[in-house]
Design an enzyme around this catalytic site. Structure first.
Site, PDB file in Angstrom:
ATOM      1  N   HIS A 283       3.968  -1.611   9.488  1.00 31.93           N
ATOM      2  CA  HIS A 283       3.977  -1.528   8.023  1.00 31.93           C
ATOM      3  C   HIS A 283       3.677  -2.885   7.364  1.00 31.93           C
ATOM      4  CE1 HIS A 283       5.154   0.461   4.258  1.00 31.93           C
ATOM      5  NE2 HIS A 283       5.602  -0.739   3.916  1.00 31.93           N
TER       6      HIS A 283
ATOM      7  N   HIS B  37      -1.356   2.732   4.294  1.00 28.84           N
ATOM      8  CA  HIS B  37      -0.678   2.371   5.547  1.00 28.84           C
ATOM      9  C   HIS B  37      -1.179   3.205   6.727  1.00 28.84           C
ATOM     10  CE1 HIS B  37       2.066  -0.721   4.271  1.00 28.84           C
ATOM     11  NE2 HIS B  37       2.319  -0.035   3.168  1.00 28.84           N
TER      12      HIS B  37
ATOM     13  N   HIS C 166       8.949  -6.470   2.172  1.00 30.14           N
ATOM     14  CA  HIS C 166       7.626  -5.872   1.929  1.00 30.14           C
ATOM     15  C   HIS C 166       6.669  -6.796   1.183  1.00 30.14           C
ATOM     16  CE1 HIS C 166       8.684  -1.612   3.069  1.00 30.14           C
ATOM     17  NE2 HIS C 166       9.876  -2.197   3.032  1.00 30.14           N
TER      18      HIS C 166
ATOM     19  N   ARG D  66      13.649   1.595   3.015  1.00 26.40           N
ATOM     20  CA  ARG D  66      14.166   0.570   2.097  1.00 26.40           C
ATOM     21  C   ARG D  66      14.934   1.168   0.920  1.00 26.40           C
ATOM     22  NH1 ARG D  66      10.207  -0.959  -2.283  1.00 26.40           N
ATOM     23  NH2 ARG D  66       8.636   0.666  -2.117  1.00 26.40           N
TER      24      ARG D  66
ATOM     25  N   ASP E 103      -1.636   0.050  -4.911  1.00 27.81           N
ATOM     26  CA  ASP E 103      -1.002   0.686  -3.744  1.00 27.81           C
ATOM     27  C   ASP E 103      -1.597   2.069  -3.475  1.00 27.81           C
ATOM     28  OD1 ASP E 103       0.812  -1.242  -2.938  1.00 27.81           O
ATOM     29  OD2 ASP E 103       2.553  -0.304  -3.887  1.00 27.81           O
TER      30      ASP E 103
ATOM     31  N   TRP F 101       0.829  -1.190   0.000  1.00 29.60           N
ATOM     32  CA  TRP F 101       0.000   0.000   0.000  1.00 29.60           C
ATOM     33  C   TRP F 101       0.868   1.247   0.000  1.00 29.60           C
ATOM     34  CZ3 TRP F 101      -4.523  -1.822  -1.138  1.00 29.60           C
ATOM     35  CH2 TRP F 101      -5.043  -2.967  -0.525  1.00 29.60           C
TER      36      TRP F 101
ATOM     37  N   HIS G 235       0.409  -2.509 -10.141  1.00 33.06           N
ATOM     38  CA  HIS G 235       0.788  -2.502  -8.722  1.00 33.06           C
ATOM     39  C   HIS G 235       0.572  -1.115  -8.105  1.00 33.06           C
ATOM     40  CE1 HIS G 235       3.034  -4.267  -5.274  1.00 33.06           C
ATOM     41  NE2 HIS G 235       3.114  -2.978  -4.986  1.00 33.06           N
TER      42      HIS G 235
ATOM     43  N   HIS H  32       1.226  -7.822  -3.227  1.00 33.92           N
ATOM     44  CA  HIS H  32       2.423  -8.038  -2.396  1.00 33.92           C
ATOM     45  C   HIS H  32       2.588  -9.513  -2.047  1.00 33.92           C
ATOM     46  CE1 HIS H  32       4.109  -3.984  -1.177  1.00 33.92           C
ATOM     47  NE2 HIS H  32       3.145  -3.697  -2.038  1.00 33.92           N
TER      48      HIS H  32
ATOM     49  N   ASP I 184       1.141  -4.297   4.427  1.00 32.93           N
ATOM     50  CA  ASP I 184       1.522  -4.762   3.082  1.00 32.93           C
ATOM     51  C   ASP I 184       1.033  -6.170   2.775  1.00 32.93           C
ATOM     52  OD1 ASP I 184       2.711  -2.606   1.810  1.00 32.93           O
ATOM     53  OD2 ASP I 184       4.750  -3.099   2.455  1.00 32.93           O
TER      54      ASP I 184
ATOM     55  N   ASP J 276       8.885   2.233   4.036  1.00 34.62           N
ATOM     56  CA  ASP J 276       9.001   2.470   2.591  1.00 34.62           C
ATOM     57  C   ASP J 276      10.062   3.524   2.273  1.00 34.62           C
ATOM     58  OD1 ASP J 276       7.385   0.592   1.355  1.00 34.62           O
ATOM     59  OD2 ASP J 276       5.567   1.771   1.684  1.00 34.62           O
TER      60      ASP J 276
END
Ligand code: DCM
Ligand code: DCM
Ligand code: DCM
Ligand code: ZN
Ligand code: ZN
Length: 263
Positions: A114, A6, A58, A46, A151, A1, A147, A124, A118, A43
């Site tokens: 998180h 989130h 994730h 990473r 998200d 997401w 995707h 995911h 996800d 997010d």
């Protein structure tokens, strides 16, 4: 997401925390830090040099064959780099490990907030076309990918805007009402049939399988490549998105309640 998804998951979870869990979470994150405000930290992290190791956490790339056959298999699909399922188990252990530094336990809490979000995003839990990242589509005429629409674009359209406290709080309130007295009242117990923090890998695998099944039911049911998604596809996706975000929030609340009860 994306950020709205989130933050909404975290806001829903916060609504279901016991008073013990509210104290527990505040003790780890800091007193004035809301769960919604740190829900997308993972997010940002990473993409940093220090946080690059966490990029595979994730998602889990389920090597199934949607839309005819959907499945997640932990030994087949969780690589040596790790995946969402192993990460949830790792950070569930680390948040409880009082020998770790306060920073490490705070990061573990931020990762959990998180990743329990996800794991409910169907793409995911899917290897096909890199979780839909390689399926080119348009959204209101703009080039994007399947995707990203799941998200962000579709979630923002449902919520009624980009990330803001007002948008997130109002979207969360709508879903909380459905959980308490509406569409989800009779299903919510199923969402938390596995909230045993001593068997985190098994619970996370169940959650991944649940979301992955939606790839066969709806998300990847037709060849979405080249489709304009802001139309019939979006309308059909709305109930699934609302369901998955509600589920993620309600489960996260139950997971944190269990962690607090065990602390
Ligand atoms: N590491 C990590 N996350 C894990 C396992 C390992 O980030 N789940 C990375 C960061 C550590 C290094 O590997 O600096 C060594 O990890 P360990 O503490 O397991 O030896
Ligand atoms: N790390 C992790 N999970 C592990 C081990 C390490 O997330 N099982 C993370 C914590 C730190 C980073 O890796 O952010 C570096 O770890 P270390 O200090 O253990 O080298
Ligand atoms: N992603 C995924 N599965 C993959 C690779 C990435 O679900 N195999 C997710 C992580 C992000 C989005 O797709 O939410 C974009 O990832 P990236 O920025 O790594 O391309
Ligand atoms: Zn994503
Ligand atoms: Zn993420």
């Amino acid at each position: 997401w994306g950020v709205v998804g989130h933050a909404t998951v975290a806001t829903i979870a916060n609504n279901y925390l016991t008073s013990t869990a509210k104290t527990y979470v505040a003790g780890i994150l800091g007193n004035d830090v809301s769960m919604a405000s740190i829900a997308s930290w993972a997010d940002d992290y990473r993409y940093t040099t220090a946080g690059k190791f966490s990029a595979p956490y994730h998602f889990i790339d389920a090597e199934d064959s949607p839309p005819s056959s959907c499945s997640v298999n932990f030994s087949r699909d969780c690589t040596t780099e790790g995946c969402s399922i192993s990460a949830i188990a790792n950070y569930t252990a680390r948040v409880q490990d009082t020998s770790l530094s306060a920073t490490n336990r705070m990061e573990a809490m931020e990762f959990l907030i998180h990743f329990l979000g996800d794991i409910t995003q169907p793409l995911h839990d899917e290897a096909e076309e890199v979780g839909g990242n390689d399926i080119s589509v348009t959204w209101d005429g703009e080039d994007t990918d399947l995707h990203a629409c799941w998200d962000t674009q579709m979630v923002e359209k449902i919520a009624g805007g980009e990330n803001s406290t007002a948008t997130v709080d109002s979207f969360a309130a709508t879903l909380i009402a459905q959980i308490d007295n509406g569409t989800y009242a009779s299903q919510k117990e199923d969402w938390v049939s596995c909230v045993d923090i001593t068997t985190a890998t098994d619970c996370a695998l169940e959650w991944a399988q649940d979301a992955n099944g939606l790839n066969c039911q709806y998300v990847l049911q037709n060849d979405e490549s080249g489709m304009e998604l802001d139309g019939t596809y979006y309308t059909g996706a709305v109930p699934y998105i609302e369901l998955q975000i509600s589920k993620g929030g309600y489960r996260l609340g139950a997971w944190l309640n269990a962690l607090a009860a065990a602390a």
